[in-house]
Design a protein around this motif. Sequence first.
Motif, PDB file in Angstrom:
ATOM      1  N   ARG A  25     -14.080   3.274   3.200  1.00 41.93           N
ATOM      2  CA  ARG A  25     -14.223   3.591   1.781  1.00 41.93           C
ATOM      3  C   ARG A  25     -15.455   4.467   1.548  1.00 41.93           C
ATOM      4  NH1 ARG A  25     -13.449  -1.770  -1.819  1.00 41.93           N
ATOM      5  NH2 ARG A  25     -13.377  -0.185  -3.480  1.00 41.93           N
TER       6      ARG A  25
ATOM      7  N   ASP B 237     -15.770   5.204  -5.724  1.00 44.85           N
ATOM      8  CA  ASP B 237     -14.767   4.193  -5.383  1.00 44.85           C
ATOM      9  C   ASP B 237     -15.270   2.864  -5.919  1.00 44.85           C
ATOM     10  OD1 ASP B 237     -13.022   2.362  -4.347  1.00 44.85           O
ATOM     11  OD2 ASP B 237     -13.051   3.143  -2.296  1.00 44.85           O
TER      12      ASP B 237
ATOM     13  N   GLN C 275      -8.469   6.664  -6.415  1.00 45.80           N
ATOM     14  CA  GLN C 275      -7.353   5.898  -6.969  1.00 45.80           C
ATOM     15  C   GLN C 275      -6.886   4.863  -5.942  1.00 45.80           C
ATOM     16  OE1 GLN C 275      -6.369   6.398 -10.231  1.00 45.80           O
ATOM     17  NE2 GLN C 275      -8.128   7.807 -10.221  1.00 45.80           N
ATOM     18  N   ASN C 276      -7.117   3.618  -6.226  1.00 42.40           N
ATOM     19  CA  ASN C 276      -6.632   2.548  -5.356  1.00 42.40           C
ATOM     20  C   ASN C 276      -6.391   1.297  -6.190  1.00 42.40           C
ATOM     21  OD1 ASN C 276      -9.154   1.212  -5.709  1.00 42.40           O
ATOM     22  ND2 ASN C 276     -10.019   2.229  -3.917  1.00 42.40           N
ATOM     23  N   ASN C 277      -5.904   0.262  -5.562  1.00 41.76           N
ATOM     24  CA  ASN C 277      -5.590  -0.982  -6.257  1.00 41.76           C
ATOM     25  C   ASN C 277      -6.573  -2.092  -5.927  1.00 41.76           C
ATOM     26  OD1 ASN C 277      -3.387   0.215  -7.496  1.00 41.76           O
ATOM     27  ND2 ASN C 277      -1.917  -0.517  -5.979  1.00 41.76           N
ATOM     28  N   GLU C 278      -7.767  -1.707  -5.470  1.00 39.17           N
ATOM     29  CA  GLU C 278      -8.797  -2.713  -5.216  1.00 39.17           C
ATOM     30  C   GLU C 278      -9.284  -3.293  -6.542  1.00 39.17           C
ATOM     31  OE1 GLU C 278      -9.814  -3.675  -2.268  1.00 39.17           O
ATOM     32  OE2 GLU C 278      -8.819  -2.170  -1.013  1.00 39.17           O
TER      33      GLU C 278
END
Length: 753
Positions: A584, A642, A705-708
Amino acid sequence: MTIVNTKLNRRSFLKVSALAGGGMVLSFSWLAGCKPTSKEMLEMPKEWFELNNFIKIGENGAVTLYSPNPEFGSNVKTSMPMILAEELDTDWKNVFVEQADFYPERFDRQFTGGSQGIRQGWTPLRTAGATARAMLVAAAAQGWNVPASEITTAAGQIEHKSSGKKAHYGEMASLAATMEVPEEVQLKEIKDFKIIGNSKKNVDGVKILTGKPLFSLDHKVEGMKYAAIVHPPAFGMKLKSFDKNSVSDMPGILDVFSISLFKDDYQRNFFDTTTFPEIIAIVGNSTWEVMQAKKTLKVEWEKAPESTFPMAGRGGVTVTATVPAGLENTSSHKERMAEFTAKQGNILRKDGDPEGEFNKAAKIIERTYTAPFLAHNTMEPMNCFADVKGDKAVIYGPTQAPEFIMGTLAQALEIPRENIQINLSRMGGGFGRRAYSHHMVEAALISQKVQAPVKMVYTREDDMTAGVYRPTYTATYRAALDENNNLTALHVKAGGIPETPIHPNRFPAGALDNYLAEGWDIPSNITIGAFRAPRSNFIAGAEQSFLDELAEEMGKDPIDFRLELLKRAETNPVGSNNDYDPKRYAGVLELVKEKSNWNSPKDNVHRGVSAYFCHNSYVAEVVDTVIKDNKPVVENVYAAVDCGVVVNPDAAANMGEGAIVDGIGNAFFGELAFENGVPTKSNFDKYRMIRQKESPKKIEIHFVQNNEDPTGLGEPLFPPVFAALANSLYKATGKRYYEQPFAPQLEMQNLKM
């Protein structure tokens, strides 16, 4: 679907006793002035039904959502209700948002700080919304005599498609308020979000722009008195005596007395940070009158002896805190810090054999970085309203951490905690300063003494000269290179007054076979406290400036060099106690490289890069500087972030922009020095702040863009900008900047600031 067991935090979802029997909850008094801001919005309902501590629904379908955390500009008052509204599955335009006051029996962690508000509230808030939705569905199932599994919701509407039955939430609210709280609830899949991830305007925006009362400075009650405080003129001094008669005949002055914040046997908590526990209070009929009396009051001060007291430190462990005697000076601070830098520090982490690598190195690069004390300088002065009558107290003021001051208030007033109500105002800035709420204790003690409601206000000079400050730091980095110019070892030794800034398990730890981190600290009687991204705000600048210089020495692109180290940490990490995810971390560097067109430099545009991990988030920044009219001008800043799911994109970008501007201002100008315990700057005529025309001409914030799950955002964009700016200034001027602030060094190069 994600299934959450509500027993994990049952207290947050229990209905109040009045509702246990299906009772009606009338609108609270502070909603009386709340009016719809859009013609499409529902009118204020005549009655409310409370489904849990966060959510009330009116008979017409309007929804009130309570934001539990104090608001100081990070926009949690909008973002937290967005999370509730998402899982409640209501229509945002029908939502009223209210600031919850401090109710530890109803809400957990009412603390805004550490960039943890959304991260800590993510699951509880979603669960609260989903719980209320489930109760509405259960009510509809009971009322329509259909299976709950066949009922759907959307935008505040409930529907049973096979029977054609529909209702808005308000029609089911009364019955829903009597339903059992479900043991488990299903949370939405992130892909199904309709509110989260879509920008919503600040719910207080119109009130701020039109001057509606939101701040405790706006608060007035009948019979209210005004108070000012007088504290010692220097750190290392205390009150000896004062002549009350020197001001008693002045217009409007009612009383003058001293107050002590702490009982002798009181164990302070970590946020009871003040070097001046005894002060003088002046009470009168107006702010102007008490401030004029401050100038006239005759006071004698004396040197304070060394003192010790028990304090609950980090993690709740009780430690013995020591406040040294003496009148401290910045010149002697620098001498002592240099002495400690030359000695071995406390080893905080050691991988491999760094000493052996340095002994056989073909080349050693060593650089030392320093930074001064900094004042928080929140735009709203410290203030508080207090009304203490008998064994009850009402406190209204700006605080980031009401939980941490409640115990202090209880001991100082000798009133049970349950009899003290802290009402939360909007804050005109926080940055860590308002986590230390001794101003609330001062106001409460003054009110108790004069037996009247009191508003106490600090002057700018009060706040800037009484602390709380960012510590002064220094860090020395050393790198060992072999005959092929390969990096074989890295050593950092860092400390400060009165704490070390080292985070020993962060990058580049884990990316090198041979790594050594040492820390040290020097006690002081100058009050310090959390300052936006504590410790990280210095060490990131030092570390990332050194890595930039090291990359140049090795003939490598500075981004590629960092990516090489991170690749090693990902594929073959050294040690198991590394705080960061190298993939990351590398991701934000790659994103900022792309968005800034790093590989396509422009003529006369000088670029610097930096990246850092803190508060569970990853940030990389590129700063573009040009020289115009013999003056360095920050043209562009590109940031890649992030932080997991972004709840409110526009607000997130705004917060990032603010952190970047704040960091650039502090890097250029921020500085507080001391002479015989006296701060050399007490107002903005000398303490230089960044001006609007000096802000970057353009700032771009790009989110991964992530789903964390969401992580920190208020602080992580602040630390890296110091080094990104320093590295770009090096490209522009040919000089490396090892000492903050940068402006005096630039002026020595005959550049304007």
